[in-house]
Scaffold this active site. Structure first.
Site, PDB file in Angstrom:
ATOM      1  N   ASP A   1     -11.657   4.060   0.345  1.00 40.27           N
ATOM      2  CA  ASP A   1     -10.638   3.205   0.960  1.00 40.27           C
ATOM      3  C   ASP A   1     -10.367   3.614   2.403  1.00 40.27           C
ATOM      4  OD1 ASP A   1      -9.507   5.585  -0.216  1.00 40.27           O
ATOM      5  OD2 ASP A   1      -7.517   4.769   0.163  1.00 40.27           O
TER       6      ASP A   1
ATOM      7  N   GLU B   1      -6.914   6.990  -1.619  1.00 43.17           N
ATOM      8  CA  GLU B   1      -6.482   8.253  -1.022  1.00 43.17           C
ATOM      9  C   GLU B   1      -5.519   7.983   0.111  1.00 43.17           C
ATOM     10  OE1 GLU B   1      -6.500  11.743   1.727  1.00 43.17           O
ATOM     11  OE2 GLU B   1      -7.054   9.670   2.127  1.00 43.17           O
TER      12      GLU B   1
END
EC number: 3.5.1.18
Length: 375
Positions: free
Chosen positions: A68, A133
């Site tokens: 991400d 994250e």
């Protein structure tokens, strides 16, 4: 001549994986890993995609990272669209180039080269990848670690590909991180008219001496591995917006980045004692997002230092500065954890970029680490 590390990085950047949306990045990585004999276990939780992949058995070296990225901001301010990777003057531009799709590509290509040369490697090589994250991180690495611990999975060494470097690849290696503790504090007063203060109780006035004393505290002096604990007020809110109303409540949010000299319970106790000293009416909520951890000199740190010295001819600094990373969750498994990744000068910024040659260098470093620990 094309470079597999750059090509894979570009393929990942083209997938707009705004946290926690993976946007197909993991499918691409899984395909590459399965092709060289990795067993892949998808471990999705809620809206977050994760996978745990392994090859071989025995002493385990895992590479950890996230697919991400943070939002690109105003796309018109980029020199090229943020999800259309472009190389200019040797720099690869695109959201996630440095944080951390370049590292993911370097890891996978390093694994491909390692397996080709060591098809019967002695240890176990693994990957722990998440799509959350950058945001809450509630359903990412922490959940995978909990599942792995519940079944007594072995994890001896873990290399996290976060962008640790400052000027050149490998000049800084993170062998630990500070803990992070946030306090959400509400001071209660009595709302009233500013012309009649005797009929009200101003929480801002009441809290001012407490806050003044709080910010003056020297929590510790750090130690040889960690800088001194830092406390910063992040948000403060009170009032209705009107100039004739005494507020009824004051909200203050402050964060501690703390060393191994303290525990979160020690910090909480000192803050609560200070609140009682100033006789404040309050409610408090705490959020511990990570305990401090440290990986001392040992096989993993030595292997990472060796790889950096071999390919970049510099001796890396071992530091614990900066924010938190998913390494804080992985350390719970008892693993040695180290972070090594590209230069972090442009992460989360407009025109995020990474030196293309650095990614090629990083892949070679990762491969040398594999060769030292699980060949």
């Amino acid at each position: 001549m094309s470079c597999p590390v750059i090509e894979l990085t570009q393929q990942l950047i083209r997938r707009p994986s705004l946290s926690p949306d993976d946007a197909g990045c993991q499918a691409l990585l899984i395909e590459r890993l399965q092709a060289i004999g990795f067993t892949v276990e998808r471990m999705d939780f809620a809206d977050t995609q994760n996978f745990w992949a392994w090859r071989g058995q025995g002493e385990t070296l895992a590479f950890a990272g996230h697919t991400d990225v943070v939002p690109p901001g105003d796309a018109d301010r980029w020199i090229n669209p943020p999800f259309e990777p472009t190389i200019r003057d040797g720099m690869l531009f695109g959201r996630g180039a440095a944080d951390m799709k370049g590292s993911l590509a370097a890891m996978v290509v390093a694994a491909e080269r390692f397996v080709a040369q060591h098809p019967n490697h002695a240890g176990r090589l693994a990957f722990l990848i998440t799509s959350d994250e950058e945001a809450s991180a509630h359903n990412g690495t922490v959940k995978v670690v909990e599942a792995l611990m519940a079944r007594n999975e072995r994890l001896d060494y873990c290399l996290v590909g976060e962008p640790s470097s400052i000027e050149v690849v490998g000049d800084v290696v993170k062998n630990g991180r500070r803990g992070s503790l946030t306090c959400n504090l509400t001071i209660h007063g009595v709302q009233g008219h500013v012309a009649y203060p005797h009929l009200a109780d101003n929480p801002v006035h009441r809290a001012a001496p407490f806050l003044n004393e709080l910010v003056a505290i020297e929590w510790d002096q750090g130690n040889e591995f960690f800088p001194a604990t830092s406390m910063q007020i992040a948000n403060i809110q009170a009032g209705t917006g009107s100039n004739n109303v005494i507020p009824g409540e004051l909200f203050v949010q402050f964060n501690f980045r703390f060393s191994t000299e303290l525990t979160d319970e020690m910090i909480k106790a000192q803050v609560l004692a200070l609140l009682e000293k100033h006789q404040l009416r309050y409610t408090v909520e705490w959020w511990l997002s990570g305990q401090p951890f440290l990986t001392a000199r040992g096989k993993l740190v030595d292997a990472v230092v060796n790889a950096v010295e071999h390919y970049n001819e510099i001796k890396p600094q071992l530091l614990t500065t900066g924010g938190t990373s998913d390494g804080r969750f992985i350390a719970r498994m008892g693993a040695q954890v180290v972070e090594l990744g590209p230069v972090n000068a442009t992460i989360h910024k407009i025109n995020e970029c990474v030196n293309a040659a650095d990614l090629q260098l990083l892949a070679r470093m990762y491969q040398r680490i594999m060769e030292q620990l699980v060949a």
